[in-house]
Design a protein around this motif. Structure first.
Motif, short mmCIF file in Angstrom:
data_model
loop_
_atom_site.label_atom_id
_atom_site.label_comp_id
_atom_site.label_asym_id
_atom_site.label_seq_id
_atom_site.Cartn_x
_atom_site.Cartn_y
_atom_site.Cartn_z
N PRO A 45 0.84 -1.20 0.00
CA PRO A 45 0.00 0.00 0.00
C PRO A 45 0.88 1.26 0.00
N SER A 46 0.81 2.01 -1.08
CA SER A 46 1.58 3.25 -1.21
C SER A 46 0.81 4.18 -2.15
N LYS A 47 1.20 5.43 -2.18
CA LYS A 47 0.57 6.37 -3.10
C LYS A 47 0.76 5.93 -4.54
N GLU A 48 1.94 5.42 -4.85
CA GLU A 48 2.24 5.01 -6.22
C GLU A 48 1.38 3.82 -6.64
N SER A 49 1.25 2.82 -5.76
CA SER A 49 0.44 1.64 -6.11
C SER A 49 -1.05 1.99 -6.16
N LEU A 50 -1.47 2.95 -5.33
CA LEU A 50 -2.87 3.39 -5.35
C LEU A 50 -3.18 4.09 -6.67
N LYS A 51 -2.28 4.97 -7.10
CA LYS A 51 -2.47 5.67 -8.38
C LYS A 51 -2.49 4.67 -9.52
N ALA A 52 -1.60 3.70 -9.50
CA ALA A 52 -1.56 2.68 -10.55
C ALA A 52 -2.85 1.86 -10.58
N ALA A 53 -3.40 1.55 -9.41
CA ALA A 53 -4.66 0.79 -9.35
C ALA A 53 -5.79 1.59 -9.97
N GLU A 54 -5.83 2.89 -9.69
CA GLU A 54 -6.88 3.75 -10.27
C GLU A 54 -6.75 3.80 -11.80
#
Length: 146
Positions: A24-33
């Motif tokens: 869980p990180s900002k980068e992985s969250l953005k990639a999921a979106e």
């Protein structure tokens, strides 16, 4: 002995790179979106199933509400056809296993094969990091002036 060390090193490097889990990180969250936007445009049922949480509450800018099943059905049946989703602005926040995406999107739908006017929307998407991946659990949009 040298060969054993080389083999052990190879196994360590291979296992940490190939089997590395998403964290869980900002980068992985953005990639999921961004991945979710791609599967929406592709009307990819399996991709949608994977990216949406079982408790999804999806509030469209029209105030129409969908759950996971009804939202996926609307896309797969072509009732709703997402043609383009362009990110104008986005911000990610992560609090443990909860992530929040906010921003502005320009969404273009198709109706009867004709591109519709762009909808500029402000959005908030809430994600849960569960089963080794981000899953969207809530979505809220508001139409925004051009």
């Amino acid at each position: 002995m040298k060969h054993v060390k080389k083999i052990a090193l190879f196994i360590f490097i291979f296992s940490t790179s190939v089997f590395a889990k998403i964290q869980p990180s900002k980068e992985s969250l953005k990639a999921a979106e961004l991945d979710r936007f791609k599967v929406m445009i592709a009307a990819d049922k399996a991709g949608l199933e994977k990216s949406l949480h079982k408790d999804l509450y999806y509030c469209h800018s029209s105030a129409t509400i969908d759950n996971k099943e009804s939202y996926i059905e609307s896309i797969v049946s072509k009732k709703t056809i997402y043609h383009k989703i362009e990110v104008e602005e986005s911000m990610q926040r992560v609090y443990g296993n909860t992530g929040i995406n906010t921003g502005i999107l320009n969404v273009t739908n198709l109706k009867d094969g004709v591109e519709q006017p762009v909808n500029r929307i402000r959005y908030t998407g809430v994600y849960i990091f569960e089963d080794g991946r981000w899953q969207m659990v809530s979505w809220q949009t508001t139409k925004s002036p051009k």
